[in-house]
Design an enzyme around this catalytic site. Structure first.
Site, short mmCIF file in Angstrom:
data_model
loop_
_atom_site.label_atom_id
_atom_site.label_comp_id
_atom_site.label_asym_id
_atom_site.label_seq_id
_atom_site.Cartn_x
_atom_site.Cartn_y
_atom_site.Cartn_z
N SER A 185 14.06 -30.75 34.22
CA SER A 185 13.81 -31.46 32.97
C SER A 185 15.05 -31.26 32.10
O SER A 185 15.10 -30.45 31.20
CB SER A 185 12.53 -30.89 32.34
N CYS A 220 13.55 -42.72 34.53
CA CYS A 220 13.66 -41.29 34.31
C CYS A 220 12.42 -40.75 33.62
O CYS A 220 12.09 -41.15 32.51
CB CYS A 220 14.90 -40.97 33.50
N GLY A 276 16.41 -39.52 47.92
CA GLY A 276 15.22 -38.68 47.91
C GLY A 276 15.25 -37.75 49.11
O GLY A 276 14.94 -38.16 50.23
N ASN A 305 13.57 -42.34 42.24
CA ASN A 305 13.82 -41.27 41.29
C ASN A 305 12.83 -40.14 41.58
O ASN A 305 12.03 -40.23 42.52
CB ASN A 305 13.67 -41.79 39.86
N THR A 306 12.87 -39.10 40.79
CA THR A 306 11.98 -37.95 41.01
C THR A 306 10.51 -38.30 40.77
O THR A 306 10.20 -39.25 40.08
CB THR A 306 12.38 -36.82 40.03
C1 LIG Z 1 18.94 -31.91 38.11
C2 LIG Z 1 18.72 -33.37 38.35
C3 LIG Z 1 19.16 -34.30 37.42
C4 LIG Z 1 18.94 -35.65 37.61
N1 LIG Z 1 19.41 -36.55 36.69
C5 LIG Z 1 19.25 -37.88 36.91
C6 LIG Z 1 19.79 -38.83 36.04
O1 LIG Z 1 20.45 -38.49 35.05
N2 LIG Z 1 19.61 -40.14 36.30
C7 LIG Z 1 18.91 -40.57 37.40
O2 LIG Z 1 18.79 -41.77 37.61
N3 LIG Z 1 18.40 -39.69 38.26
C8 LIG Z 1 18.55 -38.36 38.05
N4 LIG Z 1 18.03 -37.46 38.95
C9 LIG Z 1 17.32 -37.97 40.12
C10 LIG Z 1 18.23 -38.08 41.34
O3 LIG Z 1 19.30 -38.97 41.13
C11 LIG Z 1 17.43 -38.52 42.56
O4 LIG Z 1 16.91 -39.81 42.33
C12 LIG Z 1 16.29 -37.59 42.90
O5 LIG Z 1 16.65 -36.26 42.61
C13 LIG Z 1 15.86 -37.68 44.34
O6 LIG Z 1 16.92 -37.39 45.20
P1 LIG Z 1 17.19 -35.93 45.84
O7 LIG Z 1 15.89 -35.49 46.44
O8 LIG Z 1 18.28 -36.14 46.83
O9 LIG Z 1 17.59 -35.04 44.72
C14 LIG Z 1 18.24 -36.10 38.76
C15 LIG Z 1 17.81 -35.17 39.69
C16 LIG Z 1 18.03 -33.82 39.50
C17 LIG Z 1 17.53 -32.86 40.54
#
Ligand SMILES: Cc1cc2nc3c(=O)[nH]c(=O)nc-3n(C[C@H](O)[C@H](O)[C@H](O)COP(=O)(O)O)c2cc1C
Ligand SMILES: Cc1cc2nc3c(=O)[nH]c(=O)nc-3n(C[C@H](O)[C@H](O)[C@H](O)COP(=O)(O)OP(=O)(O)OC[C@H]3O[C@@H](n4cnc5c(N)ncnc54)[C@H](O)[C@@H]3O)c2cc1C
Ligand SMILES: Cc1cc2nc3c(=O)[nH]c(=O)nc-3n(C[C@H](O)[C@H](O)[C@H](O)COP(=O)(O)OP(=O)(O)OC[C@H]3O[C@@H](n4cnc5c(N)ncnc54)[C@H](O)[C@@H]3O)c2cc1C
Ligand SMILES: Cc1cc2nc3c(=O)[nH]c(=O)nc-3n(C[C@H](O)[C@H](O)[C@H](O)COP(=O)(O)O)c2cc1C
Ligand code: FES
Ligand code: FES
Lengths: 284, 337, 337, 284
Positions: free
Chosen positions: B88, B151, B272, B215-216
């Site tokens: 967060s 987000c 993801g 996204n998350t």
């Molecule tokens: C610490 C952190 C910060 C993130 N900040 C952003 C962000 O600023 N903008 C965005 O679109 N996604 C953001 N995400 C999401 C990632 O870009 C990605 O969509 C998501 O983490 C899933 O991919 P992953 O499992 O490879 O991390 C963030 C994720 C993490 C873990």
């Protein structure tokens, strides 16, 4: 980088690991840290764990080595504590900014809380090489949580020990003995590493004695290399402007009087209202 | 494990040249390969550049930038979870003006192709950010804009644009107006919806030339010692390998809908839980034309580069001449026993 | 690790009696403790009874049963995922008649309190299943009915009842009519919705005396050797520790809505990724009155019993007299710095 | 149950583990299996891995032990293969139904594919104790993937070896040599363990020679103890009714002629239309 554990031993409540990590020793400076991956190939714990570098040996029998002092408290540190000689461990180091060294030979006080003393002996050696005098204050909850009292006697010109329960040295906190130490040594710089509460009181006492405090903080870190923005804390810059800065790349060592201590409370840290980009009322 | 295999030209007289063509064209822009960083997981380039040359990636995706500088939230900002993490951050960032003056020129200077992630508190703010970006000097290194309509960290009265097709469409349409016609625009979707196909449909109809998924997931961790929410922001975004099956499913569903002709076919960027080349291939086989590496970078700062190397080797082992042959391939290989 | 601590009465003259009262009352039925199995993760009791006495649990939750016998799907039916698994069993089961003749009497004979999970292809079938159950001989061991309106494995034109408030309400209302008034009825919700509070609200208004959250997340794994979906059923349900943050979040949101008075307060049963007593406490602190252990049982067949033992020790360490004091406690302990 | 590895050694392409697991040896019968947790406390791989019990020793120096033969192919088996002496490993065993033994002293053929031969030597000993003759056929892709050829010569009255590439024994499949073995020995029962294709052909050849085939199958298992319903396959019961039965509790040993082989195809298995509760057209 893939390192190899070559020695591991228990020291009081801690585990002292020596890791072969070629290339690291030459670059590292006291106050920097290492980020270790934990759990091996099947691990469900993805985030690296950070540890102050206790000492380095650029050219041991095995090539450069790196020493860490680990308190086992959760799954990652428990895994590290259970490593045996010849186990592989993935290390990224050195990271972060080291303790800034005085350009003149001045009197210094080094304050360590618990395993926070780990980086201080190496720092003491470097300071004394530069002609500084080094006084050490080591504090912990109890005797088994003190680290390096014997080493301190070698590395420092004077050593004071405190424990919360009185099981070793003075009963009480380091802040109880610090005023006397500053007065006695006339120290111009205090270096500290340990829990946030202790760092804050070192900063306060140093300020009261006209000294600068350089403190190494410990904020939860996910990456250790500056890309995740999880390790931030509110710190004033030279111009007095507060920003949420990353303690992994802009720290872990900060000038104590730049940290906005009042934002920390019971394990959480808020964003001061005057910080750059702080949430506006009704805003984000 | 983390020593990079030398890429590019092989030694003369060396082993046979079986190079797979890794290039991929996303809405008119050709990238040398399909591997990217994920927004918010690679800062704005300088930090990772110490570990590998960021211009080797297909594209570098920047941390979502908004109009004004933002401090983000207080801490703790993260909690580790089983095979993942919760964050967060609260979209901490320098604001679009500082971004186009400092970060973008640096990325351009090292030769990176940049996918700029933008967001706003209102649909209008998204458009304003896009305009500043489009008017900036270094804009020629931008290979696309990723519109982060998903987000979950922005405490904008708890609403997430990408949870509603109308809000999504509005943002996309407004941003579209501010960008030159030939600039690819990807809408980044959240998986926290009942039907992601409806949102994808709305975004594409509103002018998105591609989609980034996912996204998350909205999640939460409670500190069982203190018996209170672990994060300062209470809820946070769940990421990492733990969510990969959700990303694969989302890519699969949207690809299937496009193949069924429910809406125009656009390229998808998969994100993801990608940690290895095999993970990247999973997203590609589900329908992604390109793949972003996020949380895995925290475990291994060289992860994006390593994923690329591993993906290349895997594609070779599958005997394809072009990686694009594998995009969505699993839709054609089902066994109905 | 898997040797059970002796529970119940402590040796006379032994260590101090600091026993926490673990009992919990769910819609009028008092259970000795809040730990249950999760539907579909413990079969119908006999298998686990070889590892521990299933009557020690607060309740035993049976595999979802439908009207007719069902073969379930072909194989592969499962894939391991990072800190979790994907399954597509397809509700294999003996049908409600065989269930009430064989399984339920056995559970009664060992003294288990049973929460019976039921489902149907149509809302009417749910009601029919409930009727057969309510009329059965061993019904007095039933402490409640869990209405599985959320199983993503049933290929019922791809629809999941719990994705829509109206369909959810209809099922609940019809089942309610078939059950004696004093029989607790829990609606089991899916997290795969944009707003779980809306579904919870609809289920409670339609007569659910409680809610179980969460069922699996819809996910997918692709076999990267064969380049095709790993599961015979293509998509499947994601479960295990990887999804725990989603379960905690769902429990938190619904608890917050009930505390805000958005709808009547009913007990929640938490499920999703519980592997240890600490995990169980996390769900309880978010708002769950009871907790189910699912996928963790595959890792450790004694998991439900072990979770109970660990939970008791943790509750003791928090110094509470009754475990119910911890239900939803995290809502009261937020620090706003 | 917490076991301890006391010996580990490489055998061709396999890893042979000896594990102290008190209580297991006394209960186990040939054909049963053990389910092992993998990855240790930080693991992201939650599901147990199943392995045929190679042999048991009720009263070794260390208490009862259990031997397994492991082919490293994925994260779990790789982790197991990397275990060292004195490492802990969590074992649930014995599980499943053993090979049913003939009540009369008859001629038997034991057929093992790859590591599938692991449970057969112990079975051979038990059969010979009962006065049965034992002929063994071991097949594999290549020599290094054969397991126990030397042990076979001790345990069996006759041994035939086949490899796909001809690197040892006859070049070809076990089904190429089986007709001759049945004819020569007049075997009444065939016991087999190995890949599904091999089990199917053993069943067919046994049938052609009036023998019964008892085959130990390998279906992906999540729990190994009968609670997850992932390991099912279509099997006819005595009355000829096909059900999707759990291979972990109702198997892994089935009569070959009861298995609906035609439902298996390229790594997937469908539900035969006449199986109890099979999806109706337009149905579930
Ligand atoms: C610490 C952190 C910060 C993130 N900040 C952003 C962000 O600023 N903008 C965005 O679109 N996604 C953001 N995400 C999401 C990632 O870009 C990605 O969509 C998501 O983490 C899933 O991919 P992953 O499992 O490879 O991390 C963030 C994720 C993490 C873990
Ligand atoms: C710069 C720095 C130097 C440190 N030096 C030492 C040292 O010399 N010796 C030592 O024993 N410990 C040190 N720590 C603390 C150490 O990093 C944590 O104790 C450790 O990460 C906890 O991991 P865990 O798996 O045991 O606990 P968990 O609570 O399971 O960790 C979960 C997650 O939170 C992070 N985390 C939790 N606590 C901390 C913390 N206090 N600091 C940073 N991240 C945390 C972990 O990295 C992990 O991502 C240092 C921390 C920092 C930031
Ligand atoms: C009754 C039985 C006896 C077996 N005996 C042996 C033996 O003696 N020696 C040996 O090397 N192997 C044996 N196997 C196969 C062994 O269980 C798998 O090779 C192993 O589970 C794969 O784990 P992994 O982590 O390497 O692979 P992964 O592919 O990562 O496994 C992922 C998941 O799928 C399951 N899985 C994958 N392949 C199989 C498989 N073939 N059978 C069952 N589950 C699978 C795993 O349990 C795990 O849950 C046996 C399997 C069964 C069912
Ligand atoms: C193999 C398997 C079968 C399941 N079958 C059912 C079912 O029949 N009915 C149901 O309501 N939930 C079913 N579930 C979902 C679980 O009850 C539970 O809601 C979910 O798995 C999350 O909990 P867990 O992470 O503890 O497993 C099943 C889950 C698994 C893994
Ligand atoms: S730990 Fe990731 S930015 Fe500091
Ligand atoms: S492996 Fe779980 S029922 Fe057979």
């Amino acid at each position: 980088m893939q390192g190899e554990v070559i020695a591991t031993r228990r020291v009081g409540a801690y585990h002292h690991l020596t890791i072969v990590a070629p290339g690291v020793a030459e670059l590292a400076r006291p106050g920097q840290f290492a980020a270790l991956a934990v759990g091996g190939p099947t691990t469900g714990n993805l985030l690296r764990r950070s540890f102050s570098i206790h000492k380095v040996s650029p050219s041991g029998t095995y090539g450069g080595t790196l020493d860490l002092v680990i308190a086992a408290k959760g799954p990652g540190t428990e895994w590290l504590a259970a490593l045996r000689a010849h186990d592989a461990v993935d290390v990224v180091a050195p990271l972060g900014r080291p303790f800034p060294l005085p350009t003149e030979p001045v009197a210094t006080v080094l304050v360590g809380g618990g395993y926070g003393s780990a980086p201080l002996f190496w720092l003491a050696d470097v300071l004394r090489e530069r002609g500084c005098t080094v006084e050490m204050v080591l504090g912990a909850a109890s005797e088994d949580r003190l680290f390096g009292v014997v080493e301190a006697r070698r590395a420092a010109d004077g050593v004071t020990v405190t424990t919360d329960d009185g099981s070793a040295g003075h009963k009480g906190w380091v802040s109880d003995v610090l005023p006397e130490v500053f007065e006695r040594t006339g120290a111009a710089v205090a270096y500290a590493c340990g829990p946030m509460g202790m760092l804050q009181s070192v900063t306060r006492v140093a300020g009261e004695h006209g000294a600068v405090a350089q403190v190494a903080v410990e904020e939860a870190m996910a990456c250790g290399v500056g890309v995740c923005m999880t390790c931030v804390m509110p710190v004033r810059d030279k111009a007095g402007v507060t920003k949420m800065v990353r303690s992994c790349v802009e720290g872990p060592v900060f000038r104590g009087d730049r940290i906005r201590w009042e934002a920390f409370h019971d394990g959480v840290c808020g964003v001061p209202a005057d910080a750059v980009g702080a949430p506006r009322v009704g805003g984000h | 494990m983390r020593r990079a295999r030398r890429r590019g030209r092989r030694p003369e007289g060396g082993w046979p040249l079986m190079t797979v063509d890794l290039s991929v064209t996303l809405s008119g822009r050709t990238l040398p390969n399909p591997v990217m960083t994920a927004s918010g997981c690679a800062a704005n380039g300088r930090e990772l550049h110490r570990f590998f040359d960021v211009s080797q990636l297909g594209a570098f995706v920047t941390k979502t930038v908004m109009m004004d500088p933002r401090s983000g939230r207080g801490t703790p900002r993260m909690a580790e979870t089983a095979s993942g993490m919760l964050n967060s951050i609260g979209l901490q960032g320098p604001g679009i003006h500082a971004f186009v003056e400092q970060d973008l020129p640096w990325l351009k200077s090292v030769g990176a192709r940049v996918l700029v992630s933008i967001a706003g508190n209102t649909a209008g703010e998204f458009a304003d950010v896009a305009k500043v970006l489009a008017d900036s000097d270094a804009f020629d290194c931008v290979v696309g804009v990723e519109v982060n309509i998903s987000c979950p960290n922005v405490a904008n009265r708890g609403l997430v644009f990408a949870c509603d097709p109308l809000s999504s469409a509005k943002v996309i349409a407004l941003v579209r107006e501010q960008l030159p016609r030939d600039v690819p625009m990807f809408a980044k979707l959240t998986p926290d919806v009942t039907d992601i196909v409806t949102i994808a449909d709305a975004a594409v109809k509103a002018g998105a030339t591609g989609l980034t998924m996912i996204n998350t997931l909205l999640g939460m961790v409670i500190d069982t010692d203190r018996l209170r929410p672990h994060l300062g922001g209470i809820t946070g975004g769940l990421s990492g390998p733990s969510i990969r099956p959700v990303a694969v499913r989302a890519l699969w569903q949207v690809t299937a809908a496009m193949r069924d002709g429910r809406f125009q076919t656009v390229p998808l960027i998969g994100v993801g839980g990608v940690r290895s080349g095999r993970d990247a291939l999973e997203l590609i086989a589900a329908g992604a034309s390109a793949v972003q590496v996020g949380t895995a970078t925290f475990n291994d700062p060289t992860a994006p580069q390593r994923v690329l190397t591993e993906l290349e080797a895997l594609a070779e082992s599958h005997g394809v001449a072009r990686l694009t042959e594998l995009v969505g391939v699993a839709h054609e290989k089902m066994v109905i026993p």
